[in-house]
Scaffold this motif. Structure first.
Motif, mmCIF file in Angstrom:
data_model
loop_
_atom_site.group_PDB
_atom_site.id
_atom_site.type_symbol
_atom_site.label_atom_id
_atom_site.label_comp_id
_atom_site.label_asym_id
_atom_site.label_seq_id
_atom_site.Cartn_x
_atom_site.Cartn_y
_atom_site.Cartn_z
ATOM 1 N N LYS A 1 0.876 -1.189 0.000
ATOM 2 C CA LYS A 1 0.000 0.000 0.000
ATOM 3 C C LYS A 1 0.908 1.231 0.000
ATOM 4 O O LYS A 1 1.600 1.512 0.978
ATOM 5 C CB LYS A 1 -0.893 0.005 1.250
ATOM 6 N N HIS A 2 0.931 1.927 -1.112
ATOM 7 C CA HIS A 2 1.787 3.116 -1.249
ATOM 8 C C HIS A 2 1.124 4.026 -2.279
ATOM 9 O O HIS A 2 0.738 3.571 -3.365
ATOM 10 C CB HIS A 2 3.176 2.688 -1.720
ATOM 11 N N MET A 3 0.991 5.315 -1.935
ATOM 12 C CA MET A 3 0.189 6.190 -2.801
ATOM 13 C C MET A 3 0.746 6.346 -4.216
ATOM 14 O O MET A 3 -0.013 6.570 -5.154
ATOM 15 C CB MET A 3 -0.028 7.562 -2.159
ATOM 16 N N LEU A 4 2.065 6.198 -4.384
ATOM 17 C CA LEU A 4 2.619 6.319 -5.737
ATOM 18 C C LEU A 4 2.513 5.004 -6.510
ATOM 19 O O LEU A 4 2.385 4.985 -7.728
ATOM 20 C CB LEU A 4 4.092 6.757 -5.667
ATOM 21 N N LEU A 5 2.562 3.914 -5.752
ATOM 22 C CA LEU A 5 2.553 2.590 -6.382
ATOM 23 C C LEU A 5 1.130 2.111 -6.718
ATOM 24 O O LEU A 5 0.916 1.440 -7.746
ATOM 25 C CB LEU A 5 3.231 1.602 -5.421
ATOM 26 N N ASN A 6 0.170 2.465 -5.859
ATOM 27 C CA ASN A 6 -1.188 1.935 -6.039
ATOM 28 C C ASN A 6 -1.786 2.185 -7.431
ATOM 29 O O ASN A 6 -2.346 1.263 -8.028
ATOM 30 C CB ASN A 6 -2.132 2.459 -4.951
ATOM 31 N N LEU B 215 -3.466 -4.297 -13.043
ATOM 32 C CA LEU B 215 -4.541 -5.274 -12.841
ATOM 33 C C LEU B 215 -5.720 -5.015 -13.796
ATOM 34 O O LEU B 215 -6.396 -5.952 -14.221
ATOM 35 C CB LEU B 215 -5.000 -5.282 -11.381
ATOM 36 N N LYS B 216 -5.934 -3.763 -14.122
ATOM 37 C CA LYS B 216 -6.976 -3.422 -15.120
ATOM 38 C C LYS B 216 -6.608 -4.032 -16.470
ATOM 39 O O LYS B 216 -7.462 -4.538 -17.206
ATOM 40 C CB LYS B 216 -7.091 -1.901 -15.266
ATOM 41 N N ASN B 217 -5.309 -3.975 -16.808
ATOM 42 C CA ASN B 217 -4.854 -4.555 -18.079
ATOM 43 C C ASN B 217 -4.984 -6.079 -18.073
ATOM 44 O O ASN B 217 -5.303 -6.687 -19.088
ATOM 45 C CB ASN B 217 -3.409 -4.142 -18.368
ATOM 46 N N VAL B 218 -4.749 -6.689 -16.911
ATOM 47 C CA VAL B 218 -4.944 -8.145 -16.816
ATOM 48 C C VAL B 218 -6.436 -8.461 -17.041
ATOM 49 O O VAL B 218 -6.787 -9.421 -17.739
ATOM 50 C CB VAL B 218 -4.480 -8.690 -15.442
ATOM 51 N N GLU B 219 -7.281 -7.612 -16.438
ATOM 52 C CA GLU B 219 -8.727 -7.793 -16.619
ATOM 53 C C GLU B 219 -9.093 -7.705 -18.110
ATOM 54 O O GLU B 219 -9.847 -8.537 -18.627
ATOM 55 C CB GLU B 219 -9.426 -6.690 -15.817
ATOM 56 N N LEU C 234 6.997 -2.817 -13.348
ATOM 57 C CA LEU C 234 6.099 -1.872 -12.663
ATOM 58 C C LEU C 234 6.849 -0.593 -12.299
ATOM 59 O O LEU C 234 6.295 0.497 -12.348
ATOM 60 C CB LEU C 234 5.511 -2.528 -11.406
ATOM 61 N N ILE C 235 8.119 -0.752 -11.905
ATOM 62 C CA ILE C 235 8.989 0.403 -11.647
ATOM 63 C C ILE C 235 10.354 0.059 -12.268
ATOM 64 O O ILE C 235 10.610 -1.112 -12.578
ATOM 65 C CB ILE C 235 9.135 0.701 -10.124
ATOM 66 N N PRO C 236 11.256 1.037 -12.441
ATOM 67 C CA PRO C 236 12.560 0.692 -13.028
ATOM 68 C C PRO C 236 13.288 -0.391 -12.208
ATOM 69 O O PRO C 236 13.240 -0.368 -10.974
ATOM 70 C CB PRO C 236 13.323 2.022 -12.990
#
Ligand SMILES: Cc1cc2nc3c(=O)[nH]c(=O)nc-3n(C[C@H](O)[C@H](O)[C@H](O)COP(=O)(O)O)c2cc1C
Length: 238
Positions: free
Chosen positions: A177-182, A189-193, A217-219
């Motif tokens: 849970k991290h505001m930049l990562l969420n 997950l939307k793309n997986v959907e 997801l990140i460098p």
């Protein structure tokens, strides 16, 4: 279309693999598929004993009376089966492997020779095709080489097609849970959907979307540094 996922993560519904599986099945259900998500860790699955009773004494039936009997019926009644597990020691988990070793009753003892290799003949007319879903702790996509090869070999051995492979690197980020990562994780997950939806509609997922699913997801360098910093902090408290 009936799609059933068999998830071999020891963390079951709490795991990162389950997040990806759930997103895929959500998309598939949106497109009209009937879906089911089974956590193998909650099931009783005995080891294959190698007795070959399922071939020579009670053809098609295993000697074990455990949860696999019901799961075999679900497996065979599915059009597509999602084989899901986190990457453990470069491959699938022992939980999923134990389940897969128990599919022996689904093939005959007889050999056939196809495309230069031997395999067992099918016991039934219909078998589900496979989709592979996994995630791992390391940041490089190459970590999935053995798993991908294993699934291709398994599909060949059971005369089915491996339709799709969704592999997530840096998988532990999915639960942070991290505001930049969420927003990044939610977008993934939307793309997986979307992939689940496309798969049911078209029988495949377009290349552009597959490419997006493979993106870090990140460098990678940042991920290594953040991971080391996380462990340093955690271990300094001991
Ligand atoms: C015993 C064990 C072995 C692991 N082996 C690997 C590995 O070979 N490569 C890798 O990138 N991650 C490895 N991991 C990390 C897991 O793949 C990672 O924690 C994953 O997010 C767990 O998914 P889950 O929450 O669905 O169980 C391993 C973890 C454990 C506990």
């Amino acid at each position: 279309m009936k799609i059933t996922a068999f998830n071999g993560s020891p963390r079951g519904k709490q795991g990162n693999t389950d997040k990806i599986v759930e997103a895929f099945l959500r998309g598939a259900a949106k497109a009209g598929a009937e879906t089911e998500n089974i956590s193998l860790v909650d099931k009783q699955v005995e080891h294959c004993r190698g007795c070959f009773n399922c071939w020579d004494t009670t053809p098609g039936k295993c000697i074990h009376k455990d949860d696999v009997e019901d799961m075999h019926s679900i497996f065979l009644a599915s059009d597509v089966v999602v084989l899901a597990a986190p990457l453990y020691t470069d491959n699938i988990t022992s939980i999923l492997k134990k389940f897969l070793e128990r599919i022996l009753p689904m093939v005959n003892p007889y050999f056939e020779y196809v495309n230069g290799e031997t395999r067992h003949t099918r016991r039934y007319d219909h078998y589900p095709d496979f989709i592979a879903i996994s995630n791992c702790g390391y940041p490089e996509y190459s970590q999935f080489q053995v798993m991908s090869h294993f699934y291709k070999r398994l599909a060949r051995e059971t005369s089915v097609t491996l339709k799709l492979e969704i592999y997530r690197t840096m998988g532990e980020l999915l639960k942070i849970k991290h505001m930049l990562l969420n927003p990044i994780v939610n977008r993934y997950l939307k793309n997986v959907e979307k992939a689940g939806e496309q798969f049911v509609k078209n029988g495949s997922v377009d290349e552009k979307l597959m490419e997006k699913l493979k993106q870090p997801l990140i460098p990678e360098k940042m991920y290594r540094e953040k991971t080391n910093a996380h462990w340093k902090k955690k271990l300094s408290r001991l």
